[in-house]
Structures are given as C-alpha cells and as structure tokens.
Scaffold this motif. Structure first.
Motif, mmCIF file in Angstrom:
data_model
loop_
_atom_site.group_PDB
_atom_site.id
_atom_site.type_symbol
_atom_site.label_atom_id
_atom_site.label_comp_id
_atom_site.label_asym_id
_atom_site.label_seq_id
_atom_site.Cartn_x
_atom_site.Cartn_y
_atom_site.Cartn_z
ATOM 1 N N UNK A 116 -10.753 -14.167 39.143
ATOM 2 C CA UNK A 116 -11.672 -13.475 38.227
ATOM 3 C C UNK A 116 -11.787 -14.194 36.882
ATOM 4 N N UNK A 117 -10.784 -15.002 36.527
ATOM 5 C CA UNK A 117 -10.877 -15.754 35.270
ATOM 6 C C UNK A 117 -11.102 -17.249 35.516
ATOM 7 N N UNK A 118 -11.500 -17.608 36.737
ATOM 8 C CA UNK A 118 -11.787 -19.021 37.040
ATOM 9 C C UNK A 118 -12.991 -19.480 36.227
ATOM 10 N N UNK A 119 -12.975 -20.743 35.822
ATOM 11 C CA UNK A 119 -14.120 -21.313 35.103
ATOM 12 C C UNK A 119 -15.321 -21.311 36.047
ATOM 13 N N UNK A 120 -16.446 -20.796 35.586
ATOM 14 C CA UNK A 120 -17.602 -20.650 36.486
ATOM 15 C C UNK A 120 -18.162 -21.978 36.974
ATOM 16 N N UNK A 121 -17.889 -23.068 36.286
ATOM 17 C CA UNK A 121 -18.451 -24.364 36.692
ATOM 18 C C UNK A 121 -17.624 -25.075 37.762
ATOM 19 N N UNK A 122 -16.458 -24.511 38.133
ATOM 20 C CA UNK A 122 -15.629 -25.185 39.137
ATOM 21 C C UNK A 122 -16.338 -25.341 40.472
ATOM 22 N N UNK A 123 -17.135 -24.335 40.859
ATOM 23 C CA UNK A 123 -17.819 -24.388 42.153
ATOM 24 C C UNK A 123 -18.806 -25.543 42.210
ATOM 25 N N UNK A 124 -19.274 -26.009 41.079
ATOM 26 C CA UNK A 124 -20.258 -27.097 41.035
ATOM 27 C C UNK A 124 -19.603 -28.470 40.940
ATOM 28 N N UNK A 125 -18.289 -28.513 40.785
ATOM 29 C CA UNK A 125 -17.609 -29.784 40.514
ATOM 30 C C UNK A 125 -17.814 -30.818 41.628
ATOM 31 N N UNK A 126 -17.875 -30.349 42.879
ATOM 32 C CA UNK A 126 -18.045 -31.266 44.003
ATOM 33 C C UNK A 126 -19.356 -32.035 43.969
ATOM 34 N N UNK A 127 -20.337 -31.512 43.277
ATOM 35 C CA UNK A 127 -21.635 -32.191 43.225
ATOM 36 C C UNK A 127 -21.817 -33.024 41.954
ATOM 37 N N UNK A 128 -20.802 -33.047 41.092
ATOM 38 C CA UNK A 128 -20.883 -33.857 39.876
ATOM 39 C C UNK A 128 -20.622 -35.318 40.248
ATOM 40 N N UNK A 129 -21.448 -36.244 39.759
ATOM 41 C CA UNK A 129 -21.239 -37.658 40.106
ATOM 42 C C UNK A 129 -19.840 -38.125 39.720
ATOM 43 N N UNK A 130 -19.211 -38.910 40.576
ATOM 44 C CA UNK A 130 -17.867 -39.400 40.333
ATOM 45 C C UNK A 130 -17.818 -40.909 40.304
ATOM 46 N N UNK A 131 -16.725 -41.448 39.720
ATOM 47 C CA UNK A 131 -16.523 -42.885 39.647
ATOM 48 C C UNK A 131 -15.077 -43.125 40.035
#
Ligand code: ZN
Length: 134
Positions: A116-131
């Motif tokens: 319930x206190x998880x950062x809401x953007x964590x679910x989107x992390x997999x689609x963030x470009x990585x290096x």
C-alpha cells in the motif's frame, strides 16, 4: 541455500541459512532506511547466524508494523546489515539485507509486503530504457 556476504567496506561479514523465504518490503521505514524505493531481505535463523565485526544498532521504536525493530548497519560505510527483535543475546531471526549477500542474484523476492505504500512508478520500471554499462 546458505548465504554469506559483507558490507560495502568489508568491516562486517555475515553468514547463515538455510534461507526458506525472501521478500521485498515497500513500507516507508524500508524506503527511508535504504534511501531508495524498497528493501529486499531474507530471514536467517538465529541459530545459524554468524557475524564478524561490530555493527551499530538503531532501535526503531515506531516501525510501520507497530513492533520495535533493531536495525543494524556498518558504522564505517553505512551499509544496512539486518534487522531483528530488540534484546540482549542471540535473537530467533535476523532479517538480512540481500544487497550485502554474494548470492543476491539467486534471491529474487517471492513475495512483496506493505504494497500500500509502494512507489507508484515501480510498476513502470521494466519499460524504462536501460544501459548495461552505466
Ligand atoms: Zn562497512
């Protein structure tokens, strides 16, 4: 699986096991205590837990769970080491921080708590470009 590892500067080493569960916590205490979005930890039975070096211990008396928790960290480099129940002598469980363990690649969380206190953007992390190199 048994685990072993050391803090960032090497002043503190830990080992123990077997590890029967592993979880990530999204509680606000873990966010603040790690300085990041969540904490990944594994419970090590106190009867098998070995530690070298002397961690500093911060007693969190108002944890999100309502229970006081002893938070151990390296006094030299600040690496979080474990949390446990407050008290003298060996405790039943040591909740060891996965980031200090050599086996961390094999310790993916099997459950997430305090979502319930998880950062809401964590679910989107997999689609963030990585290096891979920086
Ligand atoms: Zn250290």
């Amino acid at each position: 699986m048994r685990v072993d590892g050391a803090c960032h500067c090497g002043a503190i080493t830990v080992e123990g096991g077997p590890i029967l569960s592993r979880s990530s916590s999204h509680c606000t205490d873990c966010q603040t205590g790690t300085g990041t979005a969540f904490r990944v930890s594994v419970p090590v039975p106190g009867a098998t837990f070995k530690i070298t070096g002397r961690p500093s211990v911060y007693l969190k008396t108002t944890a999100d769970s309502g229970n006081p928790r002893a938070q151990a960290f390296c006094p030299q480099c600040g690496s979080p080491i474990y949390s446990t129940t407050p008290g003298d002598g060996p405790q039943q469980w040591y909740i060891v921080r996965v980031g200090i363990l050599r086996q961390r690649d094999r310790l993916a969380p099997r459950q997430q708590i305090w979502c319930r206190s998880a950062r809401p953007w964590l679910a989107e992390l997999g689609s963030v470009p990585g290096n891979a190199t920086q």
